[in-house]
Design an enzyme around this catalytic site. Sequence first.
Site, PDB file in Angstrom:
ATOM      1  N   HIS A   1       0.846  -1.201   0.000  1.00  0.00           N
ATOM      2  CA  HIS A   1       0.000   0.000   0.000  1.00  0.00           C
ATOM      3  C   HIS A   1       0.874   1.240   0.000  1.00  0.00           C
ATOM      4  CE1 HIS A   1      -3.425   2.584   0.707  1.00  0.00           C
ATOM      5  NE2 HIS A   1      -2.646   3.255   1.549  1.00  0.00           N
TER       6      HIS A   1
ATOM      7  N   ASP B   1     -16.075   1.152   4.941  1.00  0.00           N
ATOM      8  CA  ASP B   1     -15.091   2.217   4.728  1.00  0.00           C
ATOM      9  C   ASP B   1     -15.562   3.183   3.651  1.00  0.00           C
ATOM     10  OD1 ASP B   1     -12.435   3.525   4.996  1.00  0.00           O
ATOM     11  OD2 ASP B   1     -12.246   2.857   2.927  1.00  0.00           O
TER      12      ASP B   1
ATOM     13  N   ARG C   1     -16.679  11.147   6.331  1.00  0.00           N
ATOM     14  CA  ARG C   1     -15.522  11.884   6.882  1.00  0.00           C
ATOM     15  C   ARG C   1     -15.153  13.035   5.959  1.00  0.00           C
ATOM     16  NH1 ARG C   1     -11.197   7.618   6.986  1.00  0.00           N
ATOM     17  NH2 ARG C   1      -9.839   9.345   7.541  1.00  0.00           N
TER      18      ARG C   1
ATOM     19  N   SER D   1      -8.896   2.935   8.096  1.00  0.00           N
ATOM     20  CA  SER D   1      -9.460   2.917   6.747  1.00  0.00           C
ATOM     21  C   SER D   1      -8.520   2.165   5.784  1.00  0.00           C
ATOM     22  CB  SER D   1      -9.672   4.372   6.305  1.00  0.00           C
ATOM     23  OG  SER D   1      -9.844   4.472   4.924  1.00  0.00           O
TER      24      SER D   1
ATOM     25  N   LYS E   1      -8.893  -2.265   4.270  1.00  0.00           N
ATOM     26  CA  LYS E   1      -8.845  -2.769   2.887  1.00  0.00           C
ATOM     27  C   LYS E   1      -7.723  -3.790   2.728  1.00  0.00           C
ATOM     28  CE  LYS E   1      -9.240   1.615   2.074  1.00  0.00           C
ATOM     29  NZ  LYS E   1      -9.477   3.017   1.750  1.00  0.00           N
TER      30      LYS E   1
HETATM   31  N1  URA Z   1      -6.645   6.663   2.266  1.00  0.00           N
HETATM   32  C1  URA Z   1      -7.589   5.838   2.733  1.00  0.00           C
HETATM   33  O1  URA Z   1      -7.792   4.761   2.196  1.00  0.00           O
HETATM   34  N2  URA Z   1      -8.290   6.211   3.815  1.00  0.00           N
HETATM   35  C2  URA Z   1      -8.091   7.384   4.458  1.00  0.00           C
HETATM   36  O2  URA Z   1      -8.747   7.655   5.443  1.00  0.00           O
HETATM   37  C3  URA Z   1      -7.106   8.240   3.951  1.00  0.00           C
HETATM   38  C4  URA Z   1      -6.391   7.838   2.851  1.00  0.00           C
END
Ligand code: URA
Length: 434
Positions: A80, A159, A166, A181, A185
């Site tokens: 990531h 999410d 958010r 968040s 994933k």
């Molecule tokens: N990327 C994400 O996947 N979530 C966040 O809250 C911020 C950046």
Amino acid sequence: MKQIIARKRDGYALTSEEIMQVVSLYTQGKVPDYQAAAWLMACFLKGLNEEETLALTEAMAASGEQLDLSSIPEPTVDKHSTGGVGDKISLVLVPLLAAGGAHIAKMSGRGLGFTGGTVDKLESIPNFRTDLSKAEILAQVKAIGGCLVGQSEGLVPADKKLYALRDATATVESVPLIASSIMSKKLACGAKTILLDVKCGSGSFMSTQEQAQALAQALIEIGRRAGRNMTAVISDMNQPLGRTVGNAIEAREAIETLTPGLPKDSRFLELCLALAAQTFTACRLTTTLEEGEQKAKELLKSGSALEKFRQMVEAQGGDTRVVDDLSRLPSAPVQQAVLVHQAGWITRIDSRAVAEAAADLGAGRQTKEDAIDPAVGIEVFKHKGDTAQPGEPLFMIHARTESAAQQAEARLRTAFELSEQPVAADPVIITRSG
Ligand code: URA
């Protein structure tokens, strides 16, 4: 719900059950947005401890479909990046890791605002499919070790809903909320080893090293508590990564980096090698970082990583002729150089400004529904610390029209600074951990 909001408002730690309840009821539409928004603001202001952050992550990961990698042999790995400008790392790293014996089902996003998206870059390869089904993903990873796809629709719906809320309620910039968040994933994608590339600087979410370090630590902590093998790099995003910002031109740079004998940007290559070394070592394919880096260099030099990329393009329906003939990628009709007027050392190339200029050319989208222009973008010929002579090109603008190119040039003229004194280059890797 009112009680849970009040407990968080008053600074108490919530139980895992309470957090699970909020996430599950909100995802099912049984909690209204105004209560979820109040809860998010209480979390934002009072923070979440490590147990609460893990509970929120696991509740979100469990809110929808997950990728079950149990039929794929170890090592299973994932990666990531917190997102940056010119970040085409996945296009190089995924085939490199797969060529080295790791199994990687990499799900990526599309660009929004000034940030680029791996899926958009991949789709500049004619016919390349990024919408594989779960069965297709698993079959491809079993057969050739890797795939590069978009995020499955049904993955982590909690999410998706909470992130949109958010975004609308000024509660994005919280380390535990960002970390949960991101990691929800990653947990849902099932890999045992997870590599994080946490970006730091003007072209990223975290502008200081302290913030980037805090986010990296929170991400690592969640992953370890969830039983994953975590490794991380904090890398510089004060200037664009590599020498391209756009879509097809970034795909081109990634293929050049994979191709033995073609010129490569040294900072971009250094980061690819470091991330590969870190992953190979974390998943025990190598025992030291030096060995990992050597392995990555050999996979590039022998052409094995390029061959793996070709296999992935073929498996995903893309035109493999692109791999040997980069002129088959989309290209823009107007190319305009931005020349340096005075001699000096480059002190700054503002990645945010370059990204915004590329987005204005059509390389980015303002809303999720907008189409992008794969052909446009900006080449960046210099990095901080390089010298420049009058008449040398600093940028090459790839535009759809002359007027778009002129607007981009005006923008780019304010995106860099020169000094008469020598300036040191900034390292691309700031720190490593895990
Ligand atoms: N990327 C994400 O996947 N979530 C966040 O809250 C911020 C950046």
